[in-house]
Design a protein around this motif. Structure first.
Motif, PDB file in Angstrom:
ATOM      1  N   LYS A   1      87.981  37.615  63.171  1.00  0.00           N
ATOM      2  CA  LYS A   1      88.844  38.485  62.359  1.00  0.00           C
ATOM      3  C   LYS A   1      89.269  37.788  61.073  1.00  0.00           C
ATOM      4  CE  LYS A   1      93.190  41.132  62.686  1.00  0.00           C
ATOM      5  NZ  LYS A   1      94.015  40.399  61.700  1.00  0.00           N
TER       6      LYS A   1
ATOM      7  N   ARG B   1      82.071  50.389  67.740  1.00  0.00           N
ATOM      8  CA  ARG B   1      82.919  50.349  66.546  1.00  0.00           C
ATOM      9  C   ARG B   1      82.106  50.002  65.304  1.00  0.00           C
ATOM     10  NH1 ARG B   1      86.460  52.816  63.832  1.00  0.00           N
ATOM     11  NH2 ARG B   1      88.012  51.531  62.738  1.00  0.00           N
TER      12      ARG B   1
ATOM     13  N   GLN C   1      81.751  52.393  61.963  1.00  0.00           N
ATOM     14  CA  GLN C   1      82.081  51.914  60.615  1.00  0.00           C
ATOM     15  C   GLN C   1      80.881  51.913  59.671  1.00  0.00           C
ATOM     16  OE1 GLN C   1      83.969  48.077  61.620  1.00  0.00           O
ATOM     17  NE2 GLN C   1      85.854  48.903  60.755  1.00  0.00           N
TER      18      GLN C   1
ATOM     19  N   CYS D   1      83.397  40.895  65.526  1.00  0.00           N
ATOM     20  CA  CYS D   1      84.785  40.961  65.060  1.00  0.00           C
ATOM     21  C   CYS D   1      84.850  40.662  63.557  1.00  0.00           C
ATOM     22  CB  CYS D   1      85.657  39.971  65.833  1.00  0.00           C
ATOM     23  SG  CYS D   1      86.118  40.522  67.490  1.00  0.00           S
TER      24      CYS D   1
ATOM     25  N   ILE E   1      83.508  43.779  61.666  1.00  0.00           N
ATOM     26  CA  ILE E   1      84.483  44.869  61.689  1.00  0.00           C
ATOM     27  C   ILE E   1      85.641  44.562  60.748  1.00  0.00           C
ATOM     28  CG2 ILE E   1      86.178  46.055  63.151  1.00  0.00           C
ATOM     29  CD1 ILE E   1      84.130  45.592  65.481  1.00  0.00           C
TER      30      ILE E   1
ATOM     31  N   TRP F   1      94.785  44.179  67.486  1.00  0.00           N
ATOM     32  CA  TRP F   1      93.770  44.643  66.528  1.00  0.00           C
ATOM     33  C   TRP F   1      92.498  45.068  67.263  1.00  0.00           C
ATOM     34  CZ3 TRP F   1      88.989  42.255  65.436  1.00  0.00           C
ATOM     35  CH2 TRP F   1      88.313  42.732  64.303  1.00  0.00           C
TER      36      TRP F   1
ATOM     37  N   GLU G   1      86.652  46.540  56.930  1.00  0.00           N
ATOM     38  CA  GLU G   1      87.939  47.174  56.612  1.00  0.00           C
ATOM     39  C   GLU G   1      88.266  47.085  55.132  1.00  0.00           C
ATOM     40  OE1 GLU G   1      90.029  46.451  61.007  1.00  0.00           O
ATOM     41  OE2 GLU G   1      90.547  45.157  59.312  1.00  0.00           O
TER      42      GLU G   1
ATOM     43  N   ASN H   1      90.754  48.839  67.654  1.00  0.00           N
ATOM     44  CA  ASN H   1      89.354  49.070  67.317  1.00  0.00           C
ATOM     45  C   ASN H   1      88.514  49.473  68.531  1.00  0.00           C
ATOM     46  OD1 ASN H   1      88.465  48.450  64.362  1.00  0.00           O
ATOM     47  ND2 ASN H   1      90.069  46.931  64.808  1.00  0.00           N
TER      48      ASN H   1
END
Length: 493
Positions: free
Chosen positions: A481, A164, A168, A18, A21, A117, A25, A121
């Motif tokens: 996150k 994911r 990315q 998490c 990811i 979120w 972003e 994702n």
């Protein structure tokens, strides 16, 4: 240094991925370092049953993350609201108000937005019909603030997160344990890594530690938690040995939280001694004890099985089993509650003894027979009148015995009878690092160590003595996150 990344994440479980990811972003170059091989990826998250606790405003909020729930299905669901204040009060109640309020509020008030979120994702969710609801008059009544799990449990979570990560373009190195944090003038500037038999230094603008606590390190368990913890089995990955904690401590990070405490449960007597990647998904746990009795080998009860819903007691009763003779106990049920037992009681991996009478059951198990029968007789005599409601605290209790049974006290008198031997399995240690609301690691003076962040089990101060079920995954995702976003913002400052 020949290689340089904006953000390095140490670990590859739920919190770590998490974080990666989230950081990706905002940043181009993110590296994930994993101590274990690719076929054992996912840390403790791989072994979870997938239940995840978050605040929600009724069924409509649930349907936003599980859009597959049709109108017809929704009409058959009774879903009480569980808002952030409910979650916060549950967390503070089970930790005896020891949870750090600022971190606790981050966890609960950011839980739903983090779930959204995760959904955005690619993480899929399902309702927990089998273990968190009961059917009554054609409707499914959910309880306990824990109605949702990740699709296909921990296996699904790790697969979906890694998908994911790949989408990315995040780089992941397996069998590449981090050994040391690099610093310059008080700032973290990279990580020393063992890769392909060589020791290499990788530069970074920021580092996120999310590689678990020390539960897989028997020596540290015994040092911080007590000698008896050398006899607990490890429910998850063998790679959470406290490496990240030590690396942070070595550069001045402050330890925080309950280093003497942990999440531990009653698990099947024949559970593998370390997490088995061929049989993941938390299939060995035994959490229906509120409907029956728990007795040690001396034939005596030692906890109030009905103190609360299992979601609020299962993580603390494991250590009570560890205190018993030979570090084990028996969960005992009769035929009237057997249909209500959770699904893991009825699989082929389960260790169980059954008999038509209590006397015959006592002959089959290693227990003080006379005391076993006397304990159950005294319990049955102490059971009070009242209506049994397995989906809520019903107040149907005992009087005149110690320990009492505060809810779900049915007489244990209808054969056949069942005994499930259980031992203590440790999931994760509560001791960690001191972080602030931005997931920045703090030094012994309470100041942020520039460029260093932490998430997951490495965050100390949230759980003490106990734990509301499903909060570990949520904490990992929330602070993962946050850590990823904070680390990315730090690199861009």
């Amino acid at each position: 240094m020949s290689q340089f990344y904006d953000v390095i994440v140490v670990g590859a479980g739920n919190a770590a991925l998490c974080a990666a990811i989230s950081a990706r972003e905002k940043n181009e170059n993110v590296l994930v370092l994993e101590k274990g091989p690719s076929n054992k990826r996912g840390g403790n998250s791989y072994f979870t049953d997938g239940a995840i606790r978050f605040a929600y405003k009724g069924l409509d909020a649930i349907r936003r993350i599980i859009p597959s729930i049709s109108d017809d299905e929704a009409s058959k669901i009774v879903m009480p609201e569980y808002d952030a204040e409910d979650y916060y009060q549950d967390l503070m109640r089970v930790t005896n108000n020891k949870s750090e309020p600022s971190l606790a509020r981050q966890l609960v008030y950011k839980s739903y937005e983090t779930i959204e979120w995760m959904s955005n994702n690619g993480i899929k969710f399902d309702l927990i019909y089998d273990n968190q609801s009961f059917e009554k008059e054609g409707k499914f009544h959910f309880w306990g603030g824990l109605p949702v799990k990740i699709a296909n449990r921990g296996i699904g979570l790790i697969d979906m997160l890694n998908k994911r990560v790949e989408e990315q373009g995040i780089t992941v190195w397996y069998e590449s344990p981090a050994k040391k944090l690099l610093t310059e003038k008080g700032k973290v500037t990279g990580v020393v890594v063992e890769k392909d038999g060589e020791t290499v230094s990788i530069g970074a603008k920021s580092v996120i530690l999310a590689c678990g606590s020390f539960e897989a390190n028997t020596e540290l368990r015994m040092k911080h938690m007590g000698e008896e913890w050398g006899n607990a089995i490890l429910r998850g990955t063998e790679y959470n040995t406290g490496d990240g904690l030590q690396m942070a401590i070595d550069i001045g990070a402050n330890i925080y939280g309950q280093w003497s405490g942990c999440h531990s449960i009653g698990t099947d007597f024949n559970t593998p001694k370390v997490g088995d990647f061929t049989k993941p998904g938390d299939i060995f746990k035994k959490s229906s004890y509120p409907l029956g009795l728990i007795l040690n080998k001396d034939g005596k009860r030692f906890v109030d099985e009905g103190e609360d819903l299992r979601n609020y007691t299962y993580a603390k009763y494991g250590r009570e089993i560890l205190k018993q003779p030979d570090y084990m106990a028996y969960q005992v049920f009769d035929s009237q509650v057997y249909p209500y037992l959770r699904s893991e009681y009825k699989i082929e991996e389960t260790t169980v003894f059954s008999a038509p009478t209590l006397e015959e059951l006592a002959e089959k198990i290693d227990i003080n027979k006379s005391q076993f029968l006397e304990t159950i007789m005294n319990y049955n005599d102490a059971v009070q009148e009242g209506e049994f409601h397995p989906s809520e605290k019903d107040g149907k209790c005992t009087k005149g015995i110690e320990p009492p049974k505060s809810n779900w006290a049915l007489k244990l008198d209808q054969g056949p009878f069942y005994a499930f031997p259980v031992i203590c399995g440790i999931t994760f240690a509560f001791g960690g690092l001191h972080v602030n609301e931005k997931a920045q690691v703090l030094n012994v003076s309470g100041e942020p160590i520039e460029g260093l962040f932490a998430a997951g089990e490495m965050v100390g101060g949230i759980f003490y003595d106990n734990y509301p079920g499903g909060s570990g995954l949520m904490s990992g995702a929330v602070f993962g996150k946050i850590a990823g976003n904070s680390a990315a913002e730090y690199t861009l400052a």
